[in-house]
Design an enzyme around this catalytic site. Structure first.
Site, PDB file in Angstrom:
ATOM      1  N   SER A 121       0.820  -1.212   0.000  1.00  0.00           N
ATOM      2  CA  SER A 121       0.000   0.000   0.000  1.00  0.00           C
ATOM      3  C   SER A 121       0.847   1.252   0.000  1.00  0.00           C
ATOM      4  CB  SER A 121      -0.864   0.053   1.267  1.00  0.00           C
ATOM      5  OG  SER A 121      -1.569  -1.123   1.437  1.00  0.00           O
ATOM      6  N   HIS A 142      -2.352  -3.141  -6.659  1.00  0.00           N
ATOM      7  CA  HIS A 142      -2.890  -2.791  -5.342  1.00  0.00           C
ATOM      8  C   HIS A 142      -4.399  -2.953  -5.321  1.00  0.00           C
ATOM      9  CE1 HIS A 142      -3.805   0.284  -2.052  1.00  0.00           C
ATOM     10  NE2 HIS A 142      -3.296  -0.777  -1.465  1.00  0.00           N
ATOM     11  N   GLU A 154      -5.182  -0.352  -8.274  1.00  0.00           N
ATOM     12  CA  GLU A 154      -4.151   0.590  -8.701  1.00  0.00           C
ATOM     13  C   GLU A 154      -2.984  -0.217  -9.265  1.00  0.00           C
ATOM     14  OE1 GLU A 154      -4.728   4.411  -5.712  1.00  0.00           O
ATOM     15  OE2 GLU A 154      -3.716   2.646  -4.922  1.00  0.00           O
ATOM     16  N   ASN A 192      -4.655   5.726  -1.020  1.00  0.00           N
ATOM     17  CA  ASN A 192      -4.138   5.772   0.347  1.00  0.00           C
ATOM     18  C   ASN A 192      -3.494   7.115   0.671  1.00  0.00           C
ATOM     19  OD1 ASN A 192      -5.102   3.285   0.873  1.00  0.00           O
ATOM     20  ND2 ASN A 192      -3.143   2.223   0.746  1.00  0.00           N
TER      21      ASN A 192
HETATM   22  N1  NAD Z   1      -5.431  -4.333   4.993  1.00  0.00           N
HETATM   23  C1  NAD Z   1      -5.762  -3.591   3.973  1.00  0.00           C
HETATM   24  O1  NAD Z   1      -6.828  -2.965   3.997  1.00  0.00           O
HETATM   25  C2  NAD Z   1      -4.872  -3.510   2.766  1.00  0.00           C
HETATM   26  C3  NAD Z   1      -5.403  -2.992   1.567  1.00  0.00           C
HETATM   27  C4  NAD Z   1      -4.596  -3.000   0.425  1.00  0.00           C
HETATM   28  C5  NAD Z   1      -3.304  -3.449   0.497  1.00  0.00           C
HETATM   29  N2  NAD Z   1      -2.793  -3.923   1.682  1.00  0.00           N
HETATM   30  C6  NAD Z   1      -1.411  -4.420   1.674  1.00  0.00           C
HETATM   31  O2  NAD Z   1      -1.479  -5.836   1.553  1.00  0.00           O
HETATM   32  C7  NAD Z   1      -0.376  -6.428   2.210  1.00  0.00           C
HETATM   33  C8  NAD Z   1      -0.890  -7.430   3.227  1.00  0.00           C
HETATM   34  O3  NAD Z   1      -1.644  -6.743   4.221  1.00  0.00           O
HETATM   35  P1  NAD Z   1      -2.744  -7.481   5.104  1.00  0.00           P
HETATM   36  O4  NAD Z   1      -3.554  -6.432   5.736  1.00  0.00           O
HETATM   37  O5  NAD Z   1      -3.405  -8.535   4.296  1.00  0.00           O
HETATM   38  O6  NAD Z   1      -1.814  -8.182   6.214  1.00  0.00           O
HETATM   39  P2  NAD Z   1      -2.162  -9.359   7.211  1.00  0.00           P
HETATM   40  O7  NAD Z   1      -1.316  -9.169   8.393  1.00  0.00           O
HETATM   41  O8  NAD Z   1      -3.627  -9.476   7.401  1.00  0.00           O
HETATM   42  O9  NAD Z   1      -1.701 -10.686   6.416  1.00  0.00           O
HETATM   43  C9  NAD Z   1      -0.371 -10.962   6.076  1.00  0.00           C
HETATM   44  C10 NAD Z   1      -0.223 -12.467   5.882  1.00  0.00           C
HETATM   45  O10 NAD Z   1       1.084 -12.758   5.378  1.00  0.00           O
HETATM   46  C11 NAD Z   1       1.527 -13.952   5.965  1.00  0.00           C
HETATM   47  N3  NAD Z   1       2.990 -14.038   5.876  1.00  0.00           N
HETATM   48  C12 NAD Z   1       3.911 -13.407   6.634  1.00  0.00           C
HETATM   49  N4  NAD Z   1       5.151 -13.746   6.229  1.00  0.00           N
HETATM   50  C13 NAD Z   1       5.014 -14.612   5.189  1.00  0.00           C
HETATM   51  C14 NAD Z   1       5.931 -15.314   4.367  1.00  0.00           C
HETATM   52  N5  NAD Z   1       7.252 -15.201   4.539  1.00  0.00           N
HETATM   53  N6  NAD Z   1       5.449 -16.132   3.416  1.00  0.00           N
HETATM   54  C15 NAD Z   1       4.117 -16.275   3.236  1.00  0.00           C
HETATM   55  N7  NAD Z   1       3.206 -15.618   3.996  1.00  0.00           N
HETATM   56  C16 NAD Z   1       3.654 -14.797   4.957  1.00  0.00           C
HETATM   57  C17 NAD Z   1       1.007 -13.870   7.387  1.00  0.00           C
HETATM   58  O11 NAD Z   1       0.952 -15.156   7.986  1.00  0.00           O
HETATM   59  C18 NAD Z   1      -0.375 -13.240   7.194  1.00  0.00           C
HETATM   60  O12 NAD Z   1      -1.375 -14.230   7.022  1.00  0.00           O
HETATM   61  C19 NAD Z   1       0.425  -5.281   2.821  1.00  0.00           C
HETATM   62  O13 NAD Z   1       1.456  -4.934   1.945  1.00  0.00           O
HETATM   63  C20 NAD Z   1      -0.614  -4.179   2.927  1.00  0.00           C
HETATM   64  O14 NAD Z   1      -0.046  -2.908   2.922  1.00  0.00           O
HETATM   65  C21 NAD Z   1      -3.564  -3.975   2.794  1.00  0.00           C
END
Ligand code: NAD
Length: 596
Positions: A121, A142, A154, A192
């Site tokens: 993000s 994204h 995005e 964002n």
């Molecule tokens: N939460 C949101 O609203 C949102 C929206 C758009 C983008 N994002 C982006 O998406 C990405 C993920 O965010 P999220 O909110 O889903 O996080 P999250 O914490 O909910 O999930 C992350 C997952 O990655 C897994 N993980 C960690 N290390 C790993 C590895 N080495 N190999 C495989 N899996 C691994 C974890 O076990 C976890 O299940 C981030 O870059 C975030 O900025 C988040």
């Protein structure tokens, strides 16, 4: 011809990853879904199952389609399972070193043609790409939360991303039924960059006890038509993820203090209060991962219409003023069964206001929303006067005269002499400090702000402003009156912009700055906020409706009060106002409305 993606990999099955898997599998694409450990994999599988089961229950997905969807997903622990996919999307936590390690590993595991994408993000896609030997095949894709629902994607290209990779990914987005905007690699991209300053500011209001979580959220939902309030949205995003995004945006985006995470956020993350995913964040949820909010110790008690907290009984209401707001407010009170005394500066003005109220009520009758008898009863409850003396026996006065402090102060001084003791005196000001008005009387404890939104008969929100002198009884009375009007009264402190304008206008101003910096177009920015965040209008559509002059004036007030450098009005906004491009009302603002 666009490249065919038959199998994609998703790394990390958390909030975003599990949703992204669903998007691909729903659209007939095979997915290899990868996690770091067996328990995490099971969690991801359960999230996918929960989401698709809910879609079936809601009738949005046939059972057979759900089963076929699940058959397309192959779950595995470790990146090695991704050796023969066409595209990988990484969705692991928002840490640069972690993402770089994963990309280096993907570079080793995947075939030379595989496109490697990050769902980051806020981190630099360029910095992630240089961890591989193929930065030209690295791109940002994204998605928005929840990924199966939100239409926007995005697409982030770096200076070295190959044009055909961009084109292939754009075609893929279309196949997924998404709308993409393609932009360069900048912190927070479009949505964002415009969203997180607002979210952080809302957390700051909560931290400062400026308003309750329920009131902050209700204000933005009801005042702006947003699908969720900012604190509920923080819980959905995940407070850990939100913290990392803010922290990166602060460091990458010019150290704008508005992106420096509010200290409370860090404390909540440290305490394990991560939002929905941990079952508790700003709100408490039925269980971890559940969207259902359950009451907790901060939940306000339902008063079931009873007069709470020493609220005073109100039967007769005076409304002073003859403009749009006064007219709407008279109608609202009369319809709700209050006796109303309207006071204007002359019977000619009263006649006009009376006509306007009649016209509006008649519209209600024509539309079938109001019975003729109820219209007549409402009109019968209003008396028309040109002298303040007729307010001697009212229980509440609502002032809605011109937005000039000297005028309002003089009026309140007169009300102080005329009105009986115990009356609640309310001002509808949208920008002046309520305390200035209150101190023009000998009874500042009885003075509140009642900030109605335009058009008052339609808008469901009223901001109840308490000053440092307002008594709890006066605040409770104002809130009870709002409830009796069928509106939601949100209580907030006496600061410039109250809740809604303080959170809304800096975001609009940021959008203008983004346009000014030529990062994106007005159309794409509007799209991004509507399709990525579910806003009813994009910032430029809204600015043209509100009026650029009004927006500039509000932004100036906020800047003057808070001295926050990031609140300085965008020069482009100033120039458009100077040029007379004020929005729809002058047929030209950010867009040309002359042909409509
Ligand atoms: N939460 C949101 O609203 C949102 C929206 C758009 C983008 N994002 C982006 O998406 C990405 C993920 O965010 P999220 O909110 O889903 O996080 P999250 O914490 O909910 O999930 C992350 C997952 O990655 C897994 N993980 C960690 N290390 C790993 C590895 N080495 N190999 C495989 N899996 C691994 C974890 O076990 C976890 O299940 C981030 O870059 C975030 O900025 C988040």
């Amino acid at each position: 011809m666009a490249r065919e993606f038959s199998t994609v990999g998703v790394v990390g099955l958390g909030t975003m990853g599990a949703g992204i898997v669903e998007v691909f599998a729903r659209n007939g694409i095979d997915v290899v879904a990868v996690e770091i450990s067996a328990p995490a994999l099971e969690r991801g599988r359960a999230t996918l199952k929960g989401s698709t089961d809910r879609a079936v229950a809601k009738g949005k997905l046939a059972e057979a389609d759900r089963d076929a969807l699940h058959e397309r997903v192959h779950f595995a622990v470790g990146l090695d399972a991704l050796h023969s996919v066409d595209l990988v999307i990484e969705a692991v936590p928002e840490h640069l070193d972690l993402k770089q390690r994963i990309f280096a590993e993907l570079d080793r595991v995947c075939g030379p043609e595989t496109i490697l994408a990050t769902n980051t993000s806020s981190l630099s896609v360029t910095e992630i790409s240089v961890a591989t030997s193929r930065p030209n095949q690295v791109i940002g894709i994204h998605f928005f939360n929840p990924a199966p629902v939100m239409k926007l994607v995005e697409v982030v290209r770096t200076v070295v991303t190959a044009p055909e990779v961009v084109a292939d990914v754009e075609a893929l987005c279309a196949r997924l039924g998404k709308v993409d905007v393609t932009i360069n690699d900048r912190a927070g991209f479009i949505a964002n960059a415009l969203l997180f300053g607002y979210l952080n500011h809302a957390v700051g209001m909560f931290e400062a006890h400026y308003a309750t979580r329920e009131d902050i959220d209700a204000a933005m939902k009801l005042g702006c038509g947003l699908p969720m309030g900012p604190l509920a949205l923080m819980d959905l995003i995940g407070l850990d993820t939100a913290y990392e995004i803010l922290d990166t945006m602060y460091r990458r985006g010019g150290r704008d203090r508005r992106h420096a995470p509010v200290p409370l956020l860090k404390q909540m993350v440290t305490a394990g209060l991560l939002g929905r995913k941990s079952g508790r964040g700003f709100y408490t949820y039925e269980r971890p991962g559940s969207p259902v909010v359950v009451p907790d110790e901060a939940t306000p008690l339902a008063t079931d219409g009873a007069l709470a907290d020493g609220a005073r009984a109100i039967a007769k209401v005076g409304v002073v003023g003859s403009g749009t707001m006064a007219t709407g407010i008279i109608e609202v009170f009369a319809k709700a069964g209050y006796e109303v005394v309207s006071v204007t500066r002359g019977m000619e003005k009263s006649a006009k206001v009376c006509e306007a109220v009649k016209t509006s009520l008649n519209k209600g009758v024509v539309r079938g929303k109001l019975a003729e008898a109820d219209r007549d009863a409402a009109l019968g409850r209003i008396s028309w006067s040109a002298t303040l003396d007729h307010l001697a026996d009212v229980d509440l006065v609502v002032e809605a005269v011109v937005e000039e402090l000297s005028v309002k102060k003089a009026l309140f001084a007169s009300l102080d002499e005329i009105c009986k003791p115990g009356v609640v005196l309310a001002t509808t000001t949208s920008s002046l400090p309520v305390i200035d008005v209150a101190m023009a009387t000998q009874r500042p404890a009885d003075v509140v702000g009642l900030h109605f939104f335009n058009p008052a008969p339609v808008m469901p929100l009223v901001e109840v402003v308490r000053t440092i002198r307002t008594s709890p009884e006066a605040t409770a009375t104002a809130r009870a009156v709002c409830a009796a009007l069928g509106k939601t009264g949100v209580v907030c402190g006496d600061r410039s912009g109250f809740i809604v304008n303080a959170l809304l206008f800096p975001y609009l101003n940021d959008a203008v700055k983004m346009l000014e910096a030529s990062y994106s177009t007005a159309d794409d920015i509007d799209h991004a906020m509507k399709l990525g965040c579910g806003y009813p209008m994009g910032p430029f559509e809204l600015l043209d409706v509100v009026g650029l002059d009004v927006s500039l004036a509000i932004q100036r007030e906020l800047y003057l009060e808070l001295r926050e450098p990031g609140f300085a009005p965008a020069p482009l906004l100033e120039h458009l106002v100077t040029a007379g491009y004020l929005g729809r009302k002058t047929r030209r603002g950010f867009r040309d409305h002359s042909h409509r």
